[in-house]
Design an enzyme around this catalytic site. Structure first.
Site, PDB file in Angstrom:
ATOM      1  N   GLU A 161      79.515  55.524  85.060  1.00  0.00           N
ATOM      2  CA  GLU A 161      80.528  56.131  84.192  1.00  0.00           C
ATOM      3  C   GLU A 161      81.484  56.954  85.053  1.00  0.00           C
ATOM      4  O   GLU A 161      81.052  57.876  85.739  1.00  0.00           O
ATOM      5  CB  GLU A 161      79.870  57.029  83.146  1.00  0.00           C
ATOM      6  N   HIS A 214      78.150  65.237  83.574  1.00  0.00           N
ATOM      7  CA  HIS A 214      77.875  63.837  83.862  1.00  0.00           C
ATOM      8  C   HIS A 214      77.658  63.620  85.358  1.00  0.00           C
ATOM      9  O   HIS A 214      78.346  64.209  86.186  1.00  0.00           O
ATOM     10  CB  HIS A 214      79.027  62.942  83.387  1.00  0.00           C
ATOM     11  N   GLU A 245      73.783  67.523  74.051  1.00  0.00           N
ATOM     12  CA  GLU A 245      72.697  66.547  73.950  1.00  0.00           C
ATOM     13  C   GLU A 245      71.915  66.451  75.244  1.00  0.00           C
ATOM     14  O   GLU A 245      72.507  66.351  76.327  1.00  0.00           O
ATOM     15  CB  GLU A 245      73.294  65.184  73.578  1.00  0.00           C
TER      16      GLU A 245
END
Length: 543
Positions: A317, A324, A466
């Site tokens: 990604e 990330h 999350e």
């Protein structure tokens, strides 16, 4: 006319002459002798002074066997000398002689006869004092030790002594070392990229008026990660990370789970989609595993019943965000179900409460160490974790002015805002969101039998972000093929996975946790790279 010849004066053997070869006059000769006598005396004086200096140095260098640079250790003869941990030294051992190997954290020389050091082993520090005496410690000894660069590794023998006052600058505050021997085992080369003192400053220090401190940026830290990882906060952070893995294993092993190790080189993308790294594999291609998902399920088909894994996960990604990374550590589990997928939510609920309580009870000092540099509010959670359905989250967001569709996935901003609303209403930083829309979940997710627009899937959240995604998996091979086709996945690329369910598979569910996110959010760090040992993102492949 004949030229008149010039005849040079006759020069006697060993007679002094000038630059033109003529004999020197008595006056010039006398002057030369004086200069030569002067040079002779000067030379004698220099020899005498050198001898006196050497004698002084020899007399001032007594005890030279007690300090110096050690030769490179290619496995020395074992002496049997017990090495001590700084953390184990205290005032009750007053008068005991100990040997430590440590880094020089700081050093300062007050005079030619006295020097102070702070020695560091991991996150433990102790003061060392070196003082000239008449037999073993000379001024040369002190000068040598004071000149060793900070962060060098030294082998020190000293006597434990109780100081007159408590030492507040070290972790060992009721004892210090009176140094007797001091050897350099590994000296640093060149300059440090930044000082450990600057790298260890609390964020609160930079908020003060008229501060003159140098801030070490995250980019600089990561470029020189080996030095950055030496700070107390980093040592504590990665002890906590180790603690999470330890507690994760402890709890699941107590619930009859088996630890497995699945392949990270796969013939196809494990979850479909484009977010996968392709690598050359001999004459063909392979892919780095996006998760152990398919192999966990295959183990359930092999009657392992309950499995877990701690291993790297790869995601291609191109997301340059604070949360990330392209490689992270996944804490994954999968289990066969008796009747309902909430059985796995129950296990995960208990697991996280076990981990959070374990961190608070076993690693309280590490938590406080991190908070000294990165102050934050304590992580708040309930003994029984709050559970909301996705519909409830949509309703709560809309009631507070956020536009969101019934089946729209949560953006990062909406996640954080929802976390803020949940904290205000339910007083918890940790909760579960159940029944996600089916269209935003992977192809192997079981639809909700009462409303197929939703699914038997869930996420766990910490401080509004999350950290775990999970679901009941489709265990019927015919239905699994239908869902894979609906997601545009070529069946031939996952045929072995589908075939494993044709041999009979129990209903099962599981989830995957991002280890670095758990640490980042538990400690409320501003960037996931702070909780990754050597982070990998779209712009970083080293160190």
């Amino acid at each position: 006319m004949e030229e008149e010849s010039v005849i040079a004066p006759e020069v006697k053997k060993n007679e002094e002459v000038d630059s033109e070869g003529n004999p020197l006059s008595k006056k010039a000769l006398k002057k030369l002798e004086k200069e030569r006598e002067k040079e002779r005396k000067k030379s004698e004086r220099a020899v005498k002074e050198a001898a006196e200096k050497a004698a002084r140095e020899a007399s001032d260098n007594y005890g030279s066997e007690n300090y110096g640079k050690l030769s490179m250790n290619q496995s020395r003869e074992r002496t049997g000398v017990q090495r001590n941990r700084i953390a184990d030294i205290n005032a009750t051992r007053d008068g005991e002689t100990v040997t430590i190997r440590a880094r020089i954290h700081t050093s300062r020389s007050n005079s030619a006869r006295l020097a102070f050091f702070v020695f560091r082993q991991q996150d433990a520090t102790i003061q060392g004092v070196l003082t000239v005496d008449e037999k073993n410690i000379s001024k040369t000894f002190v000068k040598f030790a004071a000149g060793v660069p900070v962060e060098s590794i030294v082998l020190v023998e000293g006597t434990i002594s109780k100081p007159a006052e408590e030492i507040k600058s070290t972790s060992i505050c009721d004892a210090e070392l009176r140094i007797k021997k001091f050897y350099v085992e590994s000296e640093i080369i060149g300059r440090l990229p930044f000082s450990l003192e600057d790298a260890s400053r609390s964020e609160e220090e930079f908020k003060k008026d008229d501060v003159q401190f140098s801030r070490v940026t995250l980019e600089t830290r990561l470029n020189h990660r080996v030095v950055d990882l030496r700070t107390h906060a980093n040592h504590a952070t990665f002890r906590l990370q180790s603690g999470v893995c330890q507690l994760f294993r402890e709890y699941l092993l107590s619930k009859s789970f088996i630890e497995i190790h699945t392949p990270k080189l796969c013939a196809a993308a494990s979850e479909g989609g484009a977010n996968v790294f392709k690598v050359k594999y001999f004459k063909g291609d392979a892919y780095l595993a996006q998760s152990p998902q398919l192999y966990k399920q295959m183990c359930i088909c092999s009657d392992f019943e309950r499995v877990f894994e701690i291993a790297p996960v790869f995601r291609a990604e191109n997301a340059n965000t604070h949360r990330h990374m392209t490689e992270f550590v996944g804490l994954d589990l999968e289990m066969a179900l008796d009747e309902h997928y909430h059985e796995v939510i129950d296990i995960l609920d208990e697991l996280f409460v076990y981990i959070f309580n374990g961190l608070k009870s076993r690693f309280s000092s590490e938590i406080e160490t991190v908070k000294k540099q990165y102050p934050c509010a304590d992580f708040e959670f309930h003994p029984k974790t709050l559970r909301l359905e996705y519909k409830d989250a949509v309703k709560l967001l809309r009631e507070n002015g956020t536009e969101i569709g019934d089946f729209e996935d949560l953006s990062t901003e909406k996640e954080k805002f929802l976390g803020k609303l949940v904290k205000e209403k339910y007083h918890t930083d940790f909760y579960v969101l159940d029944k996600f829309p089916l269209e935003v979940r992977p192809f192997y997710t079981m639809p909700d039998p009462t409303d197929n627009k939703y699914s038997n899937s869930f996420d766990f959240f910490m401080r509004g972000q999350e950290i775990l995604s999970g679901a009941q998996r489709i265990h019927d091979p015919v239905f699994l093929e239908e869902r894979a086709k609906a997601h545009g996945i070529e069946l031939s690329t996952i045929q072995s996975y589908i075939d494993s369910f044709k041999r009979g598979a129990p209903p099962h569910a599981g989830g995957g946790v991002g280890l670095e996110r758990v640490i980042m959010l538990f400690l409320n760090l501003d960037d996931i790279r702070r909780s990754s040992l050597f982070p990998r993102d779209p712009k970083r492949l080293e160190p």
